[in-house]
Design a protein around this motif. Structure first.
Motif, PDB file in Angstrom:
ATOM      1  N   SER A   1       0.829  -1.207   0.000  1.00  0.00           N
ATOM      2  CA  SER A   1       0.000   0.000   0.000  1.00  0.00           C
ATOM      3  C   SER A   1       0.864   1.257   0.000  1.00  0.00           C
ATOM      4  CB  SER A   1      -0.962   0.005   1.187  1.00  0.00           C
ATOM      5  OG  SER A   1      -0.672  -1.015   2.098  1.00  0.00           O
TER       6      SER A   1
ATOM      7  N   SER B   1       3.437   3.424  -2.224  1.00  0.00           N
ATOM      8  CA  SER B   1       4.119   3.552  -3.502  1.00  0.00           C
ATOM      9  C   SER B   1       5.450   4.260  -3.281  1.00  0.00           C
ATOM     10  CB  SER B   1       3.261   4.323  -4.506  1.00  0.00           C
ATOM     11  OG  SER B   1       2.992   5.607  -4.017  1.00  0.00           O
TER      12      SER B   1
ATOM     13  N   GLU C   1       2.275   0.326 -10.899  1.00  0.00           N
ATOM     14  CA  GLU C   1       0.850   0.063 -10.730  1.00  0.00           C
ATOM     15  C   GLU C   1       0.354  -0.843 -11.826  1.00  0.00           C
ATOM     16  OE1 GLU C   1      -1.933   3.185  -9.774  1.00  0.00           O
ATOM     17  OE2 GLU C   1      -0.323   4.280  -8.745  1.00  0.00           O
ATOM     18  N   HIS C   2      -0.545  -1.730 -11.446  1.00  0.00           N
ATOM     19  CA  HIS C   2      -1.124  -2.637 -12.414  1.00  0.00           C
ATOM     20  C   HIS C   2      -2.556  -2.887 -11.974  1.00  0.00           C
ATOM     21  CE1 HIS C   2      -1.164  -5.735 -15.486  1.00  0.00           C
ATOM     22  NE2 HIS C   2      -1.742  -6.553 -14.614  1.00  0.00           N
ATOM     23  N   GLU C   3      -3.490  -2.546 -12.817  1.00  0.00           N
ATOM     24  CA  GLU C   3      -4.912  -2.696 -12.508  1.00  0.00           C
ATOM     25  C   GLU C   3      -5.236  -2.102 -11.137  1.00  0.00           C
ATOM     26  OE1 GLU C   3      -5.471  -6.828 -13.085  1.00  0.00           O
ATOM     27  OE2 GLU C   3      -5.557  -6.653 -15.269  1.00  0.00           O
ATOM     28  N   ASP C   4      -4.814  -0.873 -10.955  1.00  0.00           N
ATOM     29  CA  ASP C   4      -5.122  -0.100  -9.743  1.00  0.00           C
ATOM     30  C   ASP C   4      -4.494  -0.661  -8.467  1.00  0.00           C
ATOM     31  OD1 ASP C   4      -6.472   1.819 -11.070  1.00  0.00           O
ATOM     32  OD2 ASP C   4      -8.422   0.819 -10.875  1.00  0.00           O
ATOM     33  N   LYS C   5      -3.572  -1.558  -8.614  1.00  0.00           N
ATOM     34  CA  LYS C   5      -2.890  -2.050  -7.415  1.00  0.00           C
ATOM     35  C   LYS C   5      -1.404  -1.728  -7.509  1.00  0.00           C
ATOM     36  CE  LYS C   5      -6.029  -5.724  -6.151  1.00  0.00           C
ATOM     37  NZ  LYS C   5      -6.433  -7.085  -6.495  1.00  0.00           N
TER      38      LYS C   5
END
Lengths: 299, 225
Positions: free
Chosen positions: B31, B33, B39-43
């Motif tokens: 959680s 960054s 980031e990949h698919e909002d994660k």
């Protein structure tokens, strides 16, 4: 039982405070000796009203530990090597002062007892213990009570310097253990501290090439060598290392180069990573160098 | 970051195998960054380099570490915190007590765990668990990666004080920190023998070629008997 947030007495927790600062101060001065195995600190903290939820417990624990850690680090790092440098210089001052005083006392007491052949330390103890030479036959002048009191007064000051030197050596030992444990392990705390003092700081020492460390303290000889081509110095301060000063002259240059390289690595590890190093192979390497030199001499 | 071909769970909370350009890599879901995240698919994911982390290397080799999302972990030898933050990604609802002695790396450690509330830094000598500030009650797992001699002894001292019965020790034994001259195999054998006084060795594995002269072992704590 002492926990990081307070003391448990009977079944009641006496909280050390509510703010992170108060808690950190308490935790800093506590250890885990009284902590019972498998205690449940979180429930205890919640029951005592320190925090309402496990999330809050975790947050407070994190904040408090961060504070304790920060204090600890700034205490052990902030200028520790600067203190160390001053301590090394003070040690030299103390030595000098001690030598001046004891040689003065030798001269002074020599009027009274010219036959004594004691070493400075021994003479100091003799004067403090006995005062005048009492019944020992001597051609020296007599010493009355006032004369004895005057020289003993000086003797006490010299003795105080002697103990202070011991205390300072102890301080340097433990400070080196914290600042540069590997360097201390390799060279001995005092010699390690001298190198740091000469370099200016551990960081500066860590950035020096091994060859510089090898001849550090032999500046005159080095520049004479560069100027006139006289033989290059083989060792500076590190000559004090017993493996160098205790080796035959022909092998010293090689041994001091090897030890200087090790010292350069040790200083870097101490400054940048803090890992523990191992110098088990040192004696073997020195023995190998000596053997090689012996072999070469024969042929 | 080049094109992600697939992201598949690696059998542990928040750990994934990430395939890009045909290369299989390991990474954690986080959680926080930062420089090393993408980031990949909002994660948010972080790639995990097994060259710099012995734990990653163990996982890549298929060792199954019993880390869960709410594990309480005593981490000995936290250094500057590279692997600590990974463990914090995995046990995101647990607590990680991160022990490091040397002040300089500890400074870096504090920086990377500043915002991670599940990490509790402890600046102390791992050889003397009695002298830690009293932050720790008990832990499920001890993860140990210290560069000091007497590594098995350190594990035992800490387990006796803090590890739950049947708790697990994950240890990376570094032969060169114990002795530089002795035979590596002999050192490992001796350390494992010492560990067996308190632990049942569940699994062991050399970490070659990424980490030279390192042996990883998973051990179950039998208690102080």
């Amino acid at each position: 039982m002492r926990t990081w947030f307070g003391r448990l007495e009977e079944k009641n927790v006496i909280l050390a405070g509510n703010s992170v600062n108060e808690l950190a101060k308490w935790a800093e001065s506590s250890d885990s000796k009284e902590l019972t195995r498998m205690a449940d600190l979180q429930s205890l903290a919640m029951k005592s009203g320190l925090c309402p939820s496990p999330e809050e417990y975790r947050r407070l624990l994190h904040e408090t530990a961060m504070q304790v850690a920060r204090d600890h680090i700034s205490m052990s790092l902030a200028g520790k090597d600067a203190y160390l440098m001053q301590a090394v210089k003070s040690l030299d001052d103390l030595n000098e002062a001690y030598n001046i005083l004891t040689s003065r006392m030798g001269e002074w007491y020599g009027i009274h007892y010219p036959e004594q052949r004691l070493r400075p330390n021994e003479l100091l103890d003799f004067i403090l213990q006995h005062g005048s030479r009492e019944t020992i036959p001597s051609i020296g002048a007599a010493m009355d009570r006032d004369d004895v009191a005057a020289i003993q007064g000086l003797g006490l000051a010299a003795k105080a310097l002697f103990y202070q030197r011991k205390a300072l050596e102890g301080y340097i030992n433990s400070a080196m253990e914290e600042v540069a444990p590997n360097l201390s392990n390799l060279l001995g705390p005092l010699l390690g501290a001298r190198l740091i003092a000469r370099a200016g700081s551990l960081e500066k020492l860590a950035k020096m090439p091994a060859s510089t460390i090898q001849v550090m303290g032999a500046g005159d000889a080095l520049f004479k060598h560069l100027r006139t081509g006289s033989p290059s110095p083989k060792h500076g301060l590190i000559f004090k290392h017993p493996l160098i000063s205790g080796s035959p002259k022909s092998a010293r240059g090689k041994i001091s180069r090897m030890i200087a390289s090790k010292a350069a690595i040790a200083a870097r590890v101490d400054h940048y990573s803090g890992d523990a190093m191992d110098f088990d192979d040192l004696n073997e390497k020195v023995a190998a160098i000596k053997a090689r030199m012996k072999e070469r001499k024969k042929t | 970051m080049s094109a992600i071909e697939s992201i598949a769970p690696a059998g542990m909370n928040n750990v994934f195998f990430i395939t890009t350009e045909g290369k299989k890599m390991i990474g954690t879901l986080t959680s926080f960054s930062g420089e090393d995240t993408f980031e990949h698919e909002d994660k948010i994911y972080r790639l995990w380099n097994p060259n710099t982390s012995k734990l990653a290397s163990m996982l890549m080799k298929g060792m199954k570490a019993p880390l869960t999302k709410d594990s309480k972990i005593l981490y000995l030898g936290a250094a500057s915190g590279t692997t600590v933050t990974r463990v914090a990604d995995i046990a995101d609802e647990g607590i990680i007590y991160a022990v490091e002695f040397a002040p300089r790396p500890a400074r870096d450690l504090l920086k990377v765990i500043e915002d991670r509330e599940n990490v509790v830094p402890i600046i102390a000598d791992a050889r003397y668990p009695e002298l830690y500030p009293p932050f720790i009650d008990s832990v499920d797992i001890i993860y140990q990666d210290v560069a000091q001699p007497g590594q098995a002894g350190i594990a035992i001292a800490n387990a006796d004080k803090y590890l739950k019965k049947d708790g697990v020790l994950i240890i990376a034994i570094k032969a060169k920190s114990i002795s530089a001259s002795e035979n590596v195999g002999d050192i490992f054998r001796r350390e494992l023998e010492t560990l067996e006084k308190r632990f049942e060795i569940l699994d062991k594995m050399s970490l070659e070629p990424l980490h030279h002269n390192h042996l990883a072992a998973f051990c179950k704590y039998k208690g102080n008997i």
